[in-house]
Design an enzyme around this catalytic site. Structure first.
Site, PDB file in Angstrom:
ATOM      1  N   PRO A   2       0.823  -1.211   0.000  1.00 55.36           N
ATOM      2  CG  PRO A   2      -0.755  -1.556   1.652  1.00 55.36           C
ATOM      3  CD  PRO A   2       0.567  -2.052   1.153  1.00 55.36           C
ATOM      4  CD  GLU A   3       2.920   3.149  -3.805  1.00 57.05           C
ATOM      5  OE1 GLU A   3       3.486   4.249  -3.682  1.00 57.05           O
ATOM      6  OE2 GLU A   3       3.459   2.164  -4.340  1.00 57.05           O
ATOM      7  CE  LYS A  51       5.097   3.599   2.089  1.00 58.96           C
ATOM      8  NZ  LYS A  51       5.493   2.437   1.278  1.00 58.96           N
ATOM      9  NE  ARG A 256      10.147  -2.948  -2.435  1.00 62.50           N
ATOM     10  CZ  ARG A 256       9.236  -2.096  -1.978  1.00 62.50           C
ATOM     11  NH1 ARG A 256       9.556  -1.186  -1.090  1.00 62.50           N
ATOM     12  NH2 ARG A 256       7.998  -2.156  -2.409  1.00 62.50           N
TER      13      ARG A 256
END
Ligand SMILES: [Zn+2]
Length: 272
Positions: A2-3, A51, A256
């Site tokens: 989730p961003e 976040k 990533r």
């Protein structure tokens, strides 16, 4: 993962469901908090910081009357759902980590990457390390730029993901921002011609998406048409047709996947 905009929406949904309400039951399904019971407490509000989700709860008088902050983080797979009492959950029951019930709503946190409860006066310790929050009321572009450019040799991709520089960007928006700015993800942040424009685009991308359930950076909401490069490796670039590339980038152990168009985001000659 989730961003920041997803977390913002989760905070807003929780806030609408729980703010001002008395908890009729709480069920912490994480070992370190298994004995905690905040029934009788009042939820003041839920807000997001980058976040991170912060839910402020004043415990009832019969449980000491203390002021708590419940800290949750969605990490990779987490989500918060709000249900009517008795409604069937949309995720498997064993995935629930936390259940907060009021007379009219049941909020369930599934697969949360983090659940902790701290006295309110220590709330700052949870999020004090974060850089300016792209969706926060105290967003500070100059401070974000100062933090980003303090390590000028670091790649754009890695810099955008560093929550201590600016908070809210995950891997998806990092890739999309590099594309829309024509920057190779490995370009050092200090060599970005107009870093202020990059940061403004980041804020705009999150602002646009925080209001909708489906995230899109292209403006096209159709499935498979929503992203420029993210998870589109080997498929043709929407602008020039060149196959999108993917590589694992970042510091050892924390790499990533990064996606880019080698034509629209050419690597500088001195990057091998
Ligand atoms: Zn291209």
């Amino acid at each position: 993962m989730p961003e920041g905009d997803t977390v913002y929406r989760a905070a807003r949904a929780l806030d609408r469901a729980l703010a001002g309400q008395v908890l009729t039951a709480t069920d912490f399904r994480v070992p370190q908090l298994a004995t905690v019971d905040l029934a009788g407490g009042t939820v003041l509000r839920t807000l997001s910081r980058g976040k991170h989700l912060l839910t402020r709860i004043d415990a009832g008088a019969d449980t000491g009357g203390r002021s708590w902050t419940l800290h949750t983080h969605l990490k990779m797979e987490g989500s918060w759902h709000v249900y009517q009492p008795g409604q069937k959950w949309r995720r498997p029951v064993p995935d629930a980590r936390l259940v907060l019930s009021t007379a009219e709503r049941v909020a369930v946190g599934f697969s949360l990457g983090l659940v902790e409860l701290v006295p309110r006066q220590h709330e700052h310790d949870l999020v004090g390390h974060l850089g300016p929050d792209l969706l926060g009321p105290d967003w500070d572009e100059e401070e974000a730029l100062r933090r980003l450019l303090a390590t000028p040799d670091r790649s754009v991709h890695e810099s955008l993901l560093d929550q201590t520089c600016l908070a809210g960007i995950g891997n998806m928006y990092a890739a999309e921002l590099c594309f829309t700015s024509g920057l190779h993800p490995r370009l050092p942040i200090g060599r970005v011609g107009n870093p202020a424009r990059l940061v403004r685009r980041a804020k705009q991308m999150l602002e646009v998406n925080k209001e909708r359930a489906v995230q899109s950076t292209t403006g096209d909401l159709r499935e498979r048409e929503r992203m420029w490069v993210y998870r589109r490796d080997k498929r043709p670039c929407r602008r020039c047709g060149t196959p999108i590339e993917v590589a694992m980038l970042g510091p050892a152990g924390r790499e990533r996947a990064s996606y880019w168009c080698p034509s629209c985001q050419p690597a500088p000659a001195d990057l091998d």
